[in-house]
Design a protein around this motif. Structure first.
Motif, PDB file in Angstrom:
ATOM      1  N   THR A 530     111.427  43.849  49.034  1.00  0.00           N
ATOM      2  CA  THR A 530     110.743  42.582  49.301  1.00  0.00           C
ATOM      3  C   THR A 530     109.466  42.367  48.505  1.00  0.00           C
ATOM      4  OG1 THR A 530     109.563  43.620  51.144  1.00  0.00           O
ATOM      5  CG2 THR A 530     111.649  42.495  51.652  1.00  0.00           C
ATOM      6  N   ASN A 531     109.028  43.370  47.753  1.00  0.00           N
ATOM      7  CA  ASN A 531     107.725  43.258  47.093  1.00  0.00           C
ATOM      8  C   ASN A 531     107.800  43.645  45.617  1.00  0.00           C
ATOM      9  OD1 ASN A 531     105.577  42.207  48.563  1.00  0.00           O
ATOM     10  ND2 ASN A 531     105.503  44.008  49.886  1.00  0.00           N
ATOM     11  N   THR A 532     108.720  43.073  44.897  1.00  0.00           N
ATOM     12  CA  THR A 532     108.835  43.403  43.477  1.00  0.00           C
ATOM     13  C   THR A 532     108.265  42.274  42.622  1.00  0.00           C
ATOM     14  OG1 THR A 532     111.027  42.416  43.274  1.00  0.00           O
ATOM     15  CG2 THR A 532     110.915  44.750  43.906  1.00  0.00           C
ATOM     16  N   LYS A 533     107.686  42.659  41.495  1.00  0.00           N
ATOM     17  CA  LYS A 533     107.194  41.698  40.510  1.00  0.00           C
ATOM     18  C   LYS A 533     107.643  42.146  39.118  1.00  0.00           C
ATOM     19  CE  LYS A 533     104.279  38.930  42.917  1.00  0.00           C
ATOM     20  NZ  LYS A 533     104.298  37.454  42.928  1.00  0.00           N
ATOM     21  N   VAL A 534     108.069  41.198  38.318  1.00  0.00           N
ATOM     22  CA  VAL A 534     108.380  41.443  36.911  1.00  0.00           C
ATOM     23  C   VAL A 534     107.101  41.207  36.103  1.00  0.00           C
ATOM     24  CG1 VAL A 534     109.671  40.584  34.911  1.00  0.00           C
ATOM     25  CG2 VAL A 534     110.790  40.777  37.156  1.00  0.00           C
ATOM     26  N   LEU A 535     106.823  42.094  35.155  1.00  0.00           N
ATOM     27  CA  LEU A 535     105.709  41.855  34.244  1.00  0.00           C
ATOM     28  C   LEU A 535     106.233  41.081  33.036  1.00  0.00           C
ATOM     29  CD1 LEU A 535     102.797  42.136  33.352  1.00  0.00           C
ATOM     30  CD2 LEU A 535     103.373  44.371  32.366  1.00  0.00           C
ATOM     31  N   GLU A 536     105.812  39.840  32.926  1.00  0.00           N
ATOM     32  CA  GLU A 536     106.271  38.989  31.824  1.00  0.00           C
ATOM     33  C   GLU A 536     105.826  39.584  30.482  1.00  0.00           C
ATOM     34  OE1 GLU A 536     104.826  35.049  32.538  1.00  0.00           O
ATOM     35  OE2 GLU A 536     105.543  35.040  34.614  1.00  0.00           O
ATOM     36  N   GLY A 537     106.756  39.644  29.557  1.00  0.00           N
ATOM     37  CA  GLY A 537     106.442  40.224  28.250  1.00  0.00           C
ATOM     38  C   GLY A 537     106.488  41.727  28.241  1.00  0.00           C
ATOM     39  N   SER A 538     106.455  42.333  29.436  1.00  0.00           N
ATOM     40  CA  SER A 538     106.573  43.779  29.636  1.00  0.00           C
ATOM     41  C   SER A 538     105.779  44.571  28.597  1.00  0.00           C
ATOM     42  CB  SER A 538     108.042  44.171  29.675  1.00  0.00           C
ATOM     43  OG  SER A 538     108.571  43.870  30.958  1.00  0.00           O
ATOM     44  N   SER A 539     106.318  45.737  28.196  1.00  0.00           N
ATOM     45  CA  SER A 539     105.541  46.612  27.325  1.00  0.00           C
ATOM     46  C   SER A 539     105.459  46.096  25.895  1.00  0.00           C
ATOM     47  CB  SER A 539     106.127  48.027  27.334  1.00  0.00           C
ATOM     48  OG  SER A 539     107.499  48.003  27.010  1.00  0.00           O
ATOM     49  N   PHE A 540     106.321  45.133  25.531  1.00  0.00           N
ATOM     50  CA  PHE A 540     106.250  44.546  24.197  1.00  0.00           C
ATOM     51  C   PHE A 540     104.937  43.785  24.018  1.00  0.00           C
ATOM     52  CE2 PHE A 540     106.771  41.219  21.095  1.00  0.00           C
ATOM     53  CZ  PHE A 540     107.484  41.819  20.077  1.00  0.00           C
ATOM     54  N   PHE A 541     104.535  43.049  25.038  1.00  0.00           N
ATOM     55  CA  PHE A 541     103.391  42.144  24.908  1.00  0.00           C
ATOM     56  C   PHE A 541     102.121  42.707  25.525  1.00  0.00           C
ATOM     57  CE2 PHE A 541     100.838  38.366  25.756  1.00  0.00           C
ATOM     58  CZ  PHE A 541     101.015  37.632  24.592  1.00  0.00           C
ATOM     59  N   ASN A 542     102.258  43.548  26.530  1.00  0.00           N
ATOM     60  CA  ASN A 542     101.109  44.028  27.299  1.00  0.00           C
ATOM     61  C   ASN A 542     100.767  45.475  26.969  1.00  0.00           C
ATOM     62  OD1 ASN A 542     100.880  41.741  29.555  1.00  0.00           O
ATOM     63  ND2 ASN A 542     103.040  42.217  29.291  1.00  0.00           N
ATOM     64  N   ILE A 543      99.511  45.831  27.155  1.00  0.00           N
ATOM     65  CA  ILE A 543      99.113  47.236  27.135  1.00  0.00           C
ATOM     66  C   ILE A 543      99.257  47.735  28.566  1.00  0.00           C
ATOM     67  CG2 ILE A 543      97.219  48.849  26.782  1.00  0.00           C
ATOM     68  CD1 ILE A 543      96.109  46.944  24.684  1.00  0.00           C
ATOM     69  N   ILE A 544     100.197  48.650  28.773  1.00  0.00           N
ATOM     70  CA  ILE A 544     100.501  49.121  30.123  1.00  0.00           C
ATOM     71  C   ILE A 544      99.523  50.223  30.509  1.00  0.00           C
ATOM     72  CG2 ILE A 544     102.279  50.029  31.649  1.00  0.00           C
ATOM     73  CD1 ILE A 544     102.886  47.281  30.389  1.00  0.00           C
ATOM     74  N   ARG A 545      98.817  49.994  31.602  1.00  0.00           N
ATOM     75  CA  ARG A 545      97.857  50.985  32.102  1.00  0.00           C
ATOM     76  C   ARG A 545      98.479  51.671  33.313  1.00  0.00           C
ATOM     77  NH1 ARG A 545      93.474  49.988  29.222  1.00  0.00           N
ATOM     78  NH2 ARG A 545      93.140  47.877  28.418  1.00  0.00           N
ATOM     79  N   THR A 546      98.523  52.996  33.230  1.00  0.00           N
ATOM     80  CA  THR A 546      99.250  53.746  34.256  1.00  0.00           C
ATOM     81  C   THR A 546      98.332  54.547  35.169  1.00  0.00           C
ATOM     82  OG1 THR A 546      99.515  55.595  32.728  1.00  0.00           O
ATOM     83  CG2 THR A 546     101.274  53.958  32.807  1.00  0.00           C
ATOM     84  N   GLY A 547      97.050  54.418  35.037  1.00  0.00           N
ATOM     85  CA  GLY A 547      96.166  55.187  35.922  1.00  0.00           C
ATOM     86  C   GLY A 547      94.736  55.069  35.474  1.00  0.00           C
ATOM     87  N   ASN A 548      93.823  55.779  36.152  1.00  0.00           N
ATOM     88  CA  ASN A 548      92.430  55.824  35.759  1.00  0.00           C
ATOM     89  C   ASN A 548      91.965  57.269  35.731  1.00  0.00           C
ATOM     90  OD1 ASN A 548      91.649  56.600  38.461  1.00  0.00           O
ATOM     91  ND2 ASN A 548      91.927  54.451  39.040  1.00  0.00           N
ATOM     92  N   ALA A 549      90.701  57.464  35.455  1.00  0.00           N
ATOM     93  CA  ALA A 549      90.188  58.817  35.263  1.00  0.00           C
ATOM     94  C   ALA A 549      90.359  59.679  36.498  1.00  0.00           C
ATOM     95  CB  ALA A 549      88.713  58.744  34.862  1.00  0.00           C
ATOM     96  N   ALA A 550      90.392  59.081  37.669  1.00  0.00           N
ATOM     97  CA  ALA A 550      90.489  59.860  38.907  1.00  0.00           C
ATOM     98  C   ALA A 550      91.919  60.299  39.194  1.00  0.00           C
ATOM     99  CB  ALA A 550      89.956  59.037  40.084  1.00  0.00           C
ATOM    100  N   GLU A 551      92.894  59.669  38.525  1.00  0.00           N
ATOM    101  CA  GLU A 551      94.286  59.984  38.793  1.00  0.00           C
ATOM    102  C   GLU A 551      94.813  60.938  37.730  1.00  0.00           C
ATOM    103  OE1 GLU A 551      95.992  56.149  38.606  1.00  0.00           O
ATOM    104  OE2 GLU A 551      95.487  55.639  40.665  1.00  0.00           O
ATOM    105  N   LYS A 552      95.372  62.060  38.154  1.00  0.00           N
ATOM    106  CA  LYS A 552      95.946  63.013  37.225  1.00  0.00           C
ATOM    107  C   LYS A 552      97.459  62.843  37.211  1.00  0.00           C
ATOM    108  CE  LYS A 552      92.021  64.825  36.153  1.00  0.00           C
ATOM    109  NZ  LYS A 552      91.455  64.571  34.819  1.00  0.00           N
ATOM    110  N   VAL A 553      98.030  62.837  36.043  1.00  0.00           N
ATOM    111  CA  VAL A 553      99.471  62.679  35.939  1.00  0.00           C
ATOM    112  C   VAL A 553     100.056  63.903  35.249  1.00  0.00           C
ATOM    113  CG1 VAL A 553      99.341  60.175  35.836  1.00  0.00           C
ATOM    114  CG2 VAL A 553      99.263  61.481  33.722  1.00  0.00           C
ATOM    115  N   THR A 554     101.298  64.160  35.532  1.00  0.00           N
ATOM    116  CA  THR A 554     102.004  65.242  34.861  1.00  0.00           C
ATOM    117  C   THR A 554     102.507  64.720  33.526  1.00  0.00           C
ATOM    118  OG1 THR A 554     102.670  66.190  36.970  1.00  0.00           O
ATOM    119  CG2 THR A 554     103.918  66.851  35.003  1.00  0.00           C
ATOM    120  N   VAL A 555     102.167  65.439  32.475  1.00  0.00           N
ATOM    121  CA  VAL A 555     102.544  64.986  31.148  1.00  0.00           C
ATOM    122  C   VAL A 555     103.867  65.620  30.758  1.00  0.00           C
ATOM    123  CG1 VAL A 555     101.790  64.694  28.774  1.00  0.00           C
ATOM    124  CG2 VAL A 555     100.095  64.854  30.594  1.00  0.00           C
TER     125      VAL A 555
END
Length: 866
Positions: A530-555
């Motif tokens: 019930t809560n989905t959104k499409v990002l128009e232009g997706s990764s072709f047009f946008n710079i996708i940000r996946t986190g901030n300095a406080a969030e650690k991700v597995t590379v």
């Protein structure tokens, strides 16, 4: 009937010529300040870039030719200084004689156009500072470029003309910075469209600085740099393209009603004075959608205003409906078109606005040179009427824009445009036209079929609390987020949710361009999400940000490989990376140094190191801060990279600042950087291709240990007749190679030993070695590393820089076409044979097939691992 036209470029000549056709018996006179009339103002940037070769091509009509063709009397070099509407006369000063002249009229048209704004700042009158408004501006600029061998330029102003000038300067091998006081370039486009164009220009090698104020130009005898509120920009050429101002100074005392220097006119082009009209860049008309006043200084509207006015003066019941703000601009590898209202203007006009950003193919995807359109549509929710369109793409954006012009002009609604019978064939379009596709996507959005965030909303943080789902067709592409294979989303999902996602969780669906994200949304909705959104232009047009300095991700290994291609090298055992900053040849400006230091402190551990390739690396950048770092560097015109199977950044020695230097290696390496590192950035090679430029045969940067090496030479010319056979020969003593010896009382040179270092020139007191020719020695097939190989020198010593650059381009093309994936250029040369390679490099055949070689599907993987 006496018609007096003041001004003779676009609107002036148009109204005069058309009126003379409507009323052949009329007495029509053009009075103009300049010596030229009817010139191609919009073509000036292309003269600078030598796309337009001859200066005569800038002149559409000479005064004599125009007069003979139309029957209009043309009076050039007359400046109108006053207008008396009661006596119906204009007062002019003859600029050749200084005499005052009176021109009587029954009707008067003011078509004086506009002039470039030159701010009252230090240095704006220095040689090397130009505006871009008249043919003389372009001619003088091109002459100055050649005479002074300009290497760095600053264009002040990010409007259409400024950007077109920047493109043409870049094509000349000049390092270009565009600066603008506004927060974006390309006025008339919405900010997310301008932001995409800015990122594109930076990838192409044009530095773009927005929100940057011009404070002055430095230099004693000529322009040497630009002072801004953000720092100093070195520049040998400065183009002032910061706006234009209507040429209406004489109108104020005449009682003409004006606004900010523009003459207010009605739909008949009438001013407030009887029998006085205005058209072109000096006149303010209306926006045909809102009815509000709008200044639109364009050659196209000037001509249409002139034609309408001529017909009205001839007695026809015609009116000018106003402008839409239509425009098109050519950038390096990207074009932009727009018409109608921007999103901001539409909201200000009171419309209930909805927009969409659609990335589509511009023609059949399988057709050669097929590319994309990034189309933004602006519409009114209530009436579903199209209000505006903005398009970016490397192809025919004017076609998309012009369809939009027709739709907006005639009040077209989205429902009327979903099945337009537009032309289709694979070389021209897609089966469902890209304009129609964009309309259908916006219609889906308005109907609630697709729920999405626009790029502008995403830039503003609307998706901050959404979980990103990667739906790219090629597998996991976005680092640190959940990947969903669209093809596997079939049937009812388990109760706990697909891939651990709850059905109420906020999910941002991102793919390559937007289509697969929409398809996934459609399926997930069907299965109860019930809560989905499409990002128009997706990764072709946008710079996708996946986190901030406080969030650690597995590379993941895939993420490590992906960012390696961006110049980010993994520190094993950590989530940190060393990020390579491209510096052209190891030389950086003070401003760039400050930016790199600030970036290291903000995003890394504070350290900056140098690689053996003279590339700077910012150390200890967490994976999740890489994109922030790259954005920060891009703001100062810096970029990251220098990895992968492609042309690598060039290295150079100090050149002429060294006592032995024979050539300006910094200058040459900067040209190589722009032409081949940037120019071939998207071209995949069998392996890395390294280039070095040495200023002399001391070989400090080891040109013969690179795939392609250039060594500065000075080839001595000996006058043996002047040799006295001295017992202690100054020439022999200075020769570091032992190539010069006195034998039997005469100087003898062993050409096998001589390396053309030039140190002997001028050392003989009897002038036996006074002359020397500067040149370039070229090595190919060198390699340093696990399997060291010394390059072999081509037989010729080149005396032209352009010859060397041509040979370098041929070497890159040969490597791409004839090299095997995974082998270095040294291996290619060895396998084919040096003589056969040399034959191709010294001939022209391979360069003639450049487009074929670059466009071929070769080396899709490449062999470089770092």
């Amino acid at each position: 009937m006496k018609l007096l036209v003041i001004g003779g470029v676009a609107a002036g000549t148009k109204v005069a010529a058309k009126y003379k056709r409507v009323m052949p018996e009329a007495e029509v006179t053009i009075v103009t300040k300049g010596r030229d009339i009817s010139y191609a103002g919009c073509g000036l940037p292309y003269y600078i870039g030598e796309v337009i070769e001859g200066k005569d091509q800038l002149i559409v009509n000479t005064p004599a030719r125009f007069a003979a063709l139309t029957g209009v009397l043309v009076q050039t070099e007359r400046e109108v200084t006053g207008l008396d509407s009661h006596e119906k006369k204009a007062i002019a000063r003859n600029l050749r004689t200084g005499a005052e002249e009176i021109y009587e009229y029954d009707a008067c048209v003011i078509a004086t156009g506009a002039s470039s704004v030159v701010p009252p700042l230090e240095g704006v009158r220095l040689p090397g500072v130009f505006t871009m408004r008249t043919p003389e501006d372009a001619i003088e600029t091109r002459d100055y470029l050649k005479e002074h061998q300009v290497k760095k330029a600053v264009v002040a102003g990010g409007g259409f003309i400024g950007l077109e000038v920047a493109e043409n300067l870049l094509a000349q091998g000049i390092s270009v910075t565009v600066m603008d006081m506004a927060p974006q370039i390309m006025p008339g486009f919405d900010r997310e469209m301008a932001d995409y164009a800015k990122r594109h220009l930076e990838k192409k090698g044009i530095r773009v600085l927005t929100s940057t104020k011009l404070e002055g130009i430095t230099g004693s005898q000529k322009a040497e740099g630009v002072k801004t509120d953000k720092g100093f920009l070195p520049a040998e050429l400065v183009i002032l393209s910061i706006g234009i101002r209507p040429n209406t100074g004489f109108c104020q005392e005449a009682g003409v009603e004006m606004f900010k220097g523009t003459i207010l006119v009605d739909d008949k082009m009438r001013t407030n004075l009887p029998d006085v009209y205005a058209a072109g860049d000096c006149a303010m008309v209306t926006n045909r959608m809102t009815g509000e006043r709008q200044w639109s200084p364009m050659g196209s509207s000037a001509n249409m205003e002139g034609r309408t006015l001529a017909l009205a003066l001839g007695g026809e019941d015609v009116s000018y409906p106003g402008v839409l703000g239509t425009g098109v601009v050519k950038l390096p590898g990207l074009n932009g078109g727009r018409t109608g209202l921007t999103e901001e203007a539409a909201r200000a006009a009171g419309y209930d606005v909805e927009t969409v950003l659609a990335v589509t193919d511009d023609k059949a995807h399988y057709y050669p040179d097929a590319s994309f359109f990034a189309t933004k549509l602006i519409a009114d929710r209530k009436t579903r009427r199209l209000l505006g369109i903005q398009v970016l793409g490397p192809g025919a954006v004017d076609k998309m824009t012009d369809i939009g012009v027709m739709a907006v002009t005639f009040g077209g609604t989205l429902d009327q445009m979903t099945s337009l019978d537009l032309a289709y064939a694979p070389p021209f379009s897609t089966a469902i036209h890209p304009f129609v596709t964009a309309v259908q996507i916006l219609k889906n959005k308005l109907d609630g079929v697709m729920e999405s965030f626009t790029p502008a909303e995403y830039m503003d943080g609307a998706a901050a609390d959404y979980r990103i789902i990667d739906v790219n067709p090629a597998g996991p592409t976005i680092p640190g987020v959940t990947y969903v294979d669209l093809n596997k989303v079939q049937g009812e999902m388990p109760q706990q949710g697909f891939f651990g996602m709850g059905k109420e969780e906020k999910l941002l669906l991102v793919c390559a361009k937007g289509k697969r994200a929409y398809l996934l949304q459609n399926r997930l909705k069907h299965y109860g999400y019930t809560n989905t959104k499409v990002l128009e232009g997706s990764s072709f047009f946008n710079i996708i940000r996946t986190g901030n300095a406080a969030e650690k991700v597995t590379v993941s290994p895939e993420d490590i490989t992906r960012v390696k291609a961006l110049g980010c090298l993994h520190n094993k055992g950590t989530n940190n990376f060393n990020v390579r900053v491209i510096t052209r040849n190891g030389k950086v400006t003070a401003e760039e140094n400050r930016c790199i230091a600030d970036a290291a402190a903000l995003y890394g551990n504070g350290d900056v190191v140098m690689t053996t390739r003279l590339t700077m690396e910012i150390v200890g950048v967490p994976y999740e801060r890489i994109e922030d770092l790259r954005d920060f560097l891009a703001g100062a015109g810096l970029e990251t990279g220098g990895t992968g199977s492609k042309v690598r950044p060039v290295v150079a020695c100090k050149g002429t600042t060294c006592q032995y230097g024979q050539l300006d290696s910094y200058s040459l390496s900067e040209k190589i950087h722009e032409r081949f590192y940037h120019g071939y950035y998207e071209v995949k090679l069998p392996h890395k291709f390294k280039i070095a430029v040495g200023g002399c045969p001391n070989n400090c940067v080891k040109p013969d240990l690179n795939d392609f090496g250039i060594v500065g030479q000075r080839i001595p010319t000996y006058n043996i007749d002047s040799c006295r056979g001295c017992a202690k020969c100054q020439v022999a003593d200075i020769c570091p190679m032992g190539a010069a010896q006195v034998t039997d009382g005469k100087l003898v040179i062993d050409e096998e030993k001589c390396n053309n270092c030039g140190r002997c020139i001028g050392k003989c007191p009897f002038h036996a070695a006074d002359e020397g020719t500067y040149g370039y020695k070229v090595y190919i097939g060198g390699r340093w590393g696990k399997r060291t190989a010394h390059g072999q020198a081509l037989d010729r010593i080149f005396t032209s820089e352009e010859e060397v650059l041509s040979v370098l381009e041929k070497a890159i093309l040969l490597f791409r076409e004839q090299g095997n994936t995974g082998e270095r250029f040294a291996d290619t040369v060895s396998r084919i044979g040096f003589e056969k390679v040399q034959e191709q490099l010294l001939g022209d055949e391979i360069l003639a097939r450049k487009e074929e070689i670059v466009g071929a599907s070769l080396h899709l993987k490449g062999g470089a691992t770092c």
